[in-house]
Design a protein around this motif. Sequence first.
Motif, PDB file in Angstrom:
ATOM      1  N   LEU A  19       0.831  -1.203   0.000  1.00 32.87           N
ATOM      2  CA  LEU A  19       0.000   0.000   0.000  1.00 32.87           C
ATOM      3  C   LEU A  19       0.865   1.253   0.000  1.00 32.87           C
ATOM      4  O   LEU A  19       0.565   2.220  -0.710  1.00 32.87           O
ATOM      5  CB  LEU A  19      -0.938  -0.005   1.207  1.00 32.87           C
ATOM      6  N   ALA A  20       1.948   1.249   0.770  1.00 27.29           N
ATOM      7  CA  ALA A  20       2.869   2.391   0.736  1.00 27.29           C
ATOM      8  C   ALA A  20       3.455   2.549  -0.662  1.00 27.29           C
ATOM      9  O   ALA A  20       3.593   3.678  -1.168  1.00 27.29           O
ATOM     10  CB  ALA A  20       3.982   2.201   1.763  1.00 27.29           C
ATOM     11  N   ALA A  21       3.771   1.431  -1.303  1.00 23.59           N
ATOM     12  CA  ALA A  21       4.285   1.486  -2.675  1.00 23.59           C
ATOM     13  C   ALA A  21       3.248   2.092  -3.609  1.00 23.59           C
ATOM     14  O   ALA A  21       3.588   2.871  -4.511  1.00 23.59           O
ATOM     15  CB  ALA A  21       4.664   0.080  -3.144  1.00 23.59           C
ATOM     16  N   ALA A  22       1.989   1.750  -3.407  1.00 23.53           N
ATOM     17  CA  ALA A  22       0.928   2.296  -4.251  1.00 23.53           C
ATOM     18  C   ALA A  22       0.883   3.819  -4.141  1.00 23.53           C
ATOM     19  O   ALA A  22       0.798   4.529  -5.157  1.00 23.53           O
ATOM     20  CB  ALA A  22      -0.423   1.700  -3.851  1.00 23.53           C
ATOM     21  N   TYR A  23       0.935   4.328  -2.934  1.00 23.19           N
ATOM     22  CA  TYR A  23       0.931   5.784  -2.743  1.00 23.19           C
ATOM     23  C   TYR A  23       2.122   6.434  -3.449  1.00 23.19           C
ATOM     24  O   TYR A  23       1.985   7.452  -4.136  1.00 23.19           O
ATOM     25  CB  TYR A  23       0.968   6.122  -1.251  1.00 23.19           C
ATOM     26  N   ARG A  24       3.288   5.835  -3.301  1.00 24.70           N
ATOM     27  CA  ARG A  24       4.494   6.416  -3.906  1.00 24.70           C
ATOM     28  C   ARG A  24       4.438   6.371  -5.432  1.00 24.70           C
ATOM     29  O   ARG A  24       4.850   7.314  -6.112  1.00 24.70           O
ATOM     30  CB  ARG A  24       5.727   5.681  -3.398  1.00 24.70           C
ATOM     31  N   LEU A  25       3.940   5.261  -5.987  1.00 17.96           N
ATOM     32  CA  LEU A  25       3.866   5.146  -7.445  1.00 17.96           C
ATOM     33  C   LEU A  25       2.870   6.148  -8.024  1.00 17.96           C
ATOM     34  O   LEU A  25       3.138   6.769  -9.060  1.00 17.96           O
ATOM     35  CB  LEU A  25       3.472   3.718  -7.836  1.00 17.96           C
ATOM     36  N   ILE A  26       1.741   6.304  -7.360  1.00 20.13           N
ATOM     37  CA  ILE A  26       0.761   7.292  -7.827  1.00 20.13           C
ATOM     38  C   ILE A  26       1.374   8.690  -7.774  1.00 20.13           C
ATOM     39  O   ILE A  26       1.164   9.508  -8.686  1.00 20.13           O
ATOM     40  CB  ILE A  26      -0.521   7.208  -6.983  1.00 20.13           C
ATOM     41  N   ALA A  27       2.160   8.958  -6.747  1.00 26.90           N
ATOM     42  CA  ALA A  27       2.832  10.262  -6.659  1.00 26.90           C
ATOM     43  C   ALA A  27       3.876  10.421  -7.759  1.00 26.90           C
ATOM     44  O   ALA A  27       3.960  11.481  -8.399  1.00 26.90           O
ATOM     45  CB  ALA A  27       3.478  10.415  -5.283  1.00 26.90           C
ATOM     46  N   LEU A  28       4.680   9.366  -7.988  1.00 26.48           N
ATOM     47  CA  LEU A  28       5.715   9.441  -9.017  1.00 26.48           C
ATOM     48  C   LEU A  28       5.115   9.702 -10.399  1.00 26.48           C
ATOM     49  O   LEU A  28       5.721  10.381 -11.233  1.00 26.48           O
ATOM     50  CB  LEU A  28       6.517   8.142  -9.047  1.00 26.48           C
ATOM     51  N   GLU A  29       3.927   9.182 -10.635  1.00 24.09           N
ATOM     52  CA  GLU A  29       3.267   9.365 -11.926  1.00 24.09           C
ATOM     53  C   GLU A  29       2.487  10.671 -12.003  1.00 24.09           C
ATOM     54  O   GLU A  29       1.840  10.955 -13.011  1.00 24.09           O
ATOM     55  CB  GLU A  29       2.322   8.188 -12.203  1.00 24.09           C
ATOM     56  N   GLY A  30       2.543  11.474 -10.941  1.00 24.77           N
ATOM     57  CA  GLY A  30       1.839  12.753 -10.936  1.00 24.77           C
ATOM     58  C   GLY A  30       0.332  12.607 -10.872  1.00 24.77           C
ATOM     59  O   GLY A  30      -0.408  13.491 -11.320  1.00 24.77           O
TER      60      GLY A  30
END
Length: 256
Positions: free
Chosen positions: A17-28
């Motif tokens: 879930l933490a990875a999901a938040y970070r990936l969504i952020a990385l993709e803007g």
Amino acid sequence: MPDGAPTSTVQTLRRDLAAAYRLIALEGMDDGIYTHISARLPDGPKGEKRFLLNPFGLRFDEVTAANLVTVDETGAVIDDPFGAGVNAAGFTIHSAVHMARHDALCVLHTHTVAGVAVSSVKEGLLSLNQWSAQFHGRIAYHAYEGIALDLAERERIVADLGDRQVMLLRNHGTLLLGRSVSEAVKLALNLERSCKAQVAALGMGLTADVLPEAVAEHTARQYQNAYDSVELRGKPDPEWAAHLRRLDAHAPDYRG
């Protein structure tokens, strides 16, 4: 642990879930401190429903496995390592979906420019290419009723969603359901690029070439089979592994 589940299971879910938040952020694809990605924890020892959510006030690129908050189905805090609480009002849609759809381990909501744009046209997402064909005949729609604070609207959202995993919230954004966190993220990333491609294609001012029904449906089934092979048949998921390697290289603190 307060989650009432094996430590390894909870740790993996927190990491994903933490990875999901970070990936969504990385993709803007994040929206400041707003929108959420939630995950269902295994039931507690007395059958209690538990979910993981981001601490309110943190950007998506600040979320870590350790600072995720455990809440119940009403959004009431059970465990809060960071101490900031949650936006319980923002969890209302998520909780309704989780409680109605027991197949949904993860619920992901976004307000991206492309997603909002496509949700704001009557035609919705068109099957213009291989990316968008994945969602052919598999998108639910829910009419805009204002900022989603009315608890009565939750029932209408769930009814409109039915058994689908992807919803365009009209004039609002997107809602994705995953049988795993990884599936929800992959659906969100693919939907986002489908929306971007549609905005770009229609912005050219030329004639849209919508795929034939049979071709679009065939493609959607090919995608579905690939997802089912991971979620139902236990096939390794190299795409999710690649996403985690990307984070390990660029934002390794998400695991902390």
